[in-house]
Design an enzyme around this catalytic site. Structure first.
Site, PDB file in Angstrom:
ATOM      1  N   SER A 164       0.817  -1.216   0.000  1.00 40.22           N
ATOM      2  CA  SER A 164       0.000   0.000   0.000  1.00 40.22           C
ATOM      3  C   SER A 164       0.850   1.265   0.000  1.00 40.22           C
ATOM      4  CB  SER A 164      -0.937   0.014   1.215  1.00 40.22           C
ATOM      5  OG  SER A 164      -1.880  -1.028   1.146  1.00 40.22           O
ATOM      6  N   GLY A 211      -4.409  -2.006  -0.746  1.00 38.07           N
ATOM      7  CA  GLY A 211      -3.582  -1.715  -1.918  1.00 38.07           C
ATOM      8  C   GLY A 211      -3.400  -0.227  -2.117  1.00 38.07           C
ATOM      9  N   GLY A 239      -3.001   3.496  -4.449  1.00 38.60           N
ATOM     10  CA  GLY A 239      -3.624   4.192  -5.556  1.00 38.60           C
ATOM     11  C   GLY A 239      -4.968   4.807  -5.216  1.00 38.60           C
ATOM     12  N   CYS A 273      -9.490  -1.869   3.696  1.00 38.28           N
ATOM     13  CA  CYS A 273      -8.718  -0.724   3.205  1.00 38.28           C
ATOM     14  C   CYS A 273      -9.133  -0.354   1.777  1.00 38.28           C
ATOM     15  CB  CYS A 273      -7.222  -1.015   3.323  1.00 38.28           C
ATOM     16  SG  CYS A 273      -6.206   0.489   3.261  1.00 38.28           S
ATOM     17  N   PHE A 274      -8.305  -0.632   0.779  1.00 38.81           N
ATOM     18  CA  PHE A 274      -8.681  -0.341  -0.601  1.00 38.81           C
ATOM     19  C   PHE A 274      -9.968  -1.079  -0.958  1.00 38.81           C
ATOM     20  CE2 PHE A 274      -7.672  -0.363  -5.304  1.00 38.81           C
ATOM     21  CZ  PHE A 274      -7.660   1.015  -5.453  1.00 38.81           C
ATOM     22  N   GLN A 307     -12.918   0.913   0.122  1.00 45.72           N
ATOM     23  CA  GLN A 307     -13.202   2.023  -0.787  1.00 45.72           C
ATOM     24  C   GLN A 307     -13.884   1.525  -2.062  1.00 45.72           C
ATOM     25  OE1 GLN A 307      -9.282   3.698  -1.256  1.00 45.72           O
ATOM     26  NE2 GLN A 307      -9.043   3.924   0.962  1.00 45.72           N
ATOM     27  N   ASN A 321      -3.516   2.547   6.827  1.00 51.24           N
ATOM     28  CA  ASN A 321      -2.646   3.076   5.774  1.00 51.24           C
ATOM     29  C   ASN A 321      -3.529   3.458   4.596  1.00 51.24           C
ATOM     30  OD1 ASN A 321      -0.792   3.740   3.865  1.00 51.24           O
ATOM     31  ND2 ASN A 321      -0.017   1.667   3.553  1.00 51.24           N
ATOM     32  N   GLY A 328      -5.020   6.994   2.159  1.00 54.40           N
ATOM     33  CA  GLY A 328      -5.084   8.413   1.851  1.00 54.40           C
ATOM     34  C   GLY A 328      -6.401   8.822   1.235  1.00 54.40           C
ATOM     35  N   PHE A 329      -7.311   7.841   1.028  1.00 58.18           N
ATOM     36  CA  PHE A 329      -8.628   8.101   0.464  1.00 58.18           C
ATOM     37  C   PHE A 329      -9.687   7.535   1.400  1.00 58.18           C
ATOM     38  CE2 PHE A 329      -5.713   8.159  -3.071  1.00 58.18           C
ATOM     39  CZ  PHE A 329      -6.183   9.155  -3.907  1.00 58.18           C
ATOM     40  N   HIS A 370      -6.850  -2.138   9.014  1.00 57.73           N
ATOM     41  CA  HIS A 370      -6.188  -3.417   8.724  1.00 57.73           C
ATOM     42  C   HIS A 370      -6.353  -4.370   9.898  1.00 57.73           C
ATOM     43  CE1 HIS A 370      -3.554  -2.228   5.148  1.00 57.73           C
ATOM     44  NE2 HIS A 370      -4.252  -1.142   5.447  1.00 57.73           N
ATOM     45  N   GLU A 424      -5.749  -7.447  10.002  1.00 54.27           N
ATOM     46  CA  GLU A 424      -4.699  -8.465   9.998  1.00 54.27           C
ATOM     47  C   GLU A 424      -3.370  -7.946  10.527  1.00 54.27           C
ATOM     48  OE1 GLU A 424      -3.309  -5.898   6.932  1.00 54.27           O
ATOM     49  OE2 GLU A 424      -5.312  -6.475   7.551  1.00 54.27           O
TER      50      GLU A 424
END
Length: 388
Positions: free
Chosen positions: A47, A240, A242, A268-269, A272, A310, A312-313, A363, A365
């Site tokens: 990430s 992940g 991006g 996380c990703f 989103q 972790n 940023g979005f 997260h 995990e």
């Protein structure tokens, strides 16, 4: 004696320090992590692809590195910024020194800078692009403050790609599928899932395997037909790097999973992407959440969990009451915010009320910890059994 180095921010701010890790130059989005331990896990987390990580804890490297703690097979951070690097490792688990490890993985770093001042600057100005430049990689005159040389460095920073709009999952995903089998006492899997690797960490399939789940990890480019051919009991989307707004192929895949009624869990990703698949928007946070000490409220239980982040979005979803998912005229039913950040109120979890799907932004995990969210893996197993 270490050679001088410069940290150059996109807004023209410059911090002077000493070269650490590999000598050279690097650029990326500069972010900060508030974790006081687990730096090896941080640097090997996919990430962090294309990001320069500022460690706010002042002393980094004292426990060295070892072959067990990496979350992937390489260091993904574009660069590392620390205040006070350890002169030598002091841990019975250490198999090497952190700086040697960064050199081996071609990671440029800088030390002897005020990381708290850098962090405050990012909090006030927002995440931005930056570059680390060792003296041997500087244009003539940069170290003496020549404006022409500084302008060259700023040009290199500003020419580097921005995180907004970046589609990075394919950069970090596995090239081919692989299977992680149940561990320990399980003679037969309690469930079989497909885990879409958008930047998955080693500990994620391990968490499932410890609970008797067989995990088939597949590339980010996997199709719905590929997934259905594996006849999974559930589908998991990993963390992940991006911008989730750029992950159109994964959104199409996820909508196919939801349409098929296959239980879904994302982190996380993946959280989103569930938000986007349901028809909600995402937005870039000013400076993101990163570190192993983020308080999150589970709104269903009232429990406060300390979690690792972790990102940023974030997902733009109404917090107060359940709402109808906008996509497809409400085809996915009602959605509730299951978790919120106690620092800033950001959405930290999504629970679908009419289809078998949920996700969290943090997260569960996490290694080296905390472990407050690990029960979510059990929740997913329960959901699969209820549907199956």
């Amino acid at each position: 004696m270490r050679e001088p180095a410069l940290l150059v921010l996109e807004d023209g701010t410059i911090f002077r320090g000493r070269a650490w890790g590999r000598r050279g130059r690097t650029t990326g989005e500069i972010v900060f992590s508030t974790a006081m331990t687990g730096y090896q896990e941080t640097f090997t987390d996919p990430s962090y692809h294309r990001q320069i990580v500022v460690m706010t804890a002042p002393h980094i490297g004292n426990t060295g590195v070892n072959s067990d703690d990496s979350e992937s097979d390489r260091v993904w951070t574009a660069g590392v910024v620390v205040r006070d690097p350890a002169r030598r490792a002091s841990s019975w688990r250490a198999e090497g020194e952190l700086e040697d490890y960064l050199v081996e993985h071609d990671v440029v770093g800088i030390c002897d800078v005020d990381t708290r001042a850098i962090t405050r600057h990012i909090r006030e100005r927002g995440a931005m692009r930056a570059g680390i430049f060792s003296a041997s990689a500087l244009p003539v005159g940069a170290e003496t403050g020549s404006q022409q040389a500084i302008d060259i460095l700023l040009g290199l920073v500003n020419d580097s790609p921005a995180m907004t709009g970046a589609d990075l999952a394919s950069d970090v995903s596995t090239a081919s599928p692989y299977v992680v089998t149940p561990r320990g006492e399980f003679s037969e899997p309690v469930a079989r899932i497909v885990a879409v690797d958008l930047g998955i960490k080693n500990r994620t399939p391990w968490q499932f395997a410890e609970r008797g789940v067989e995990v088939t990890v597949v590339p980010a480019s996997v199709t719905l037909a590929d997934v259905r051919a594996l006849t999974p009991d559930g589908v998991f989307f990993s963390n992940g790097p991006g911008d989730p707004a750029a992950a159109d192929a994964q959104i199409d895949l996820l909508r196919g999973v939801l349409d098929a009624g296959i239980p879904f869990f994302g982190i996380c990703f993946g959280n989103q992407l569930l938000g986007r698949a349901l028809g909600f928007g995402t937005y870039k946070l000013d400076y993101g959440h990163r570190g192993a000490n983020q308080p999150v409220l589970d709104r269903e239980t009232g429990r406060v969990e300390i979690t690792a982040h972790n990102h940023g979005f974030a997902v733009d979803l109404p917090v107060d009451e359940p709402t109808q998912a906008p996509y497809g005229g409400g085809r996915y039913g009602r959605v509730a915010v299951s978790h919120v950040s106690l620092n800033d109120g950001v959405v930290e979890g999504i629970r679908c009320l009419d289809i078998p799907a949920f996700s969290v932004q943090f997260h569960p995990e996490a290694a080296a910890g905390p472990h407050d969210g690990e029960h979510l893996f059990d929740r997913f197993i329960t959901l699969m059994k209820e549907v199956g």
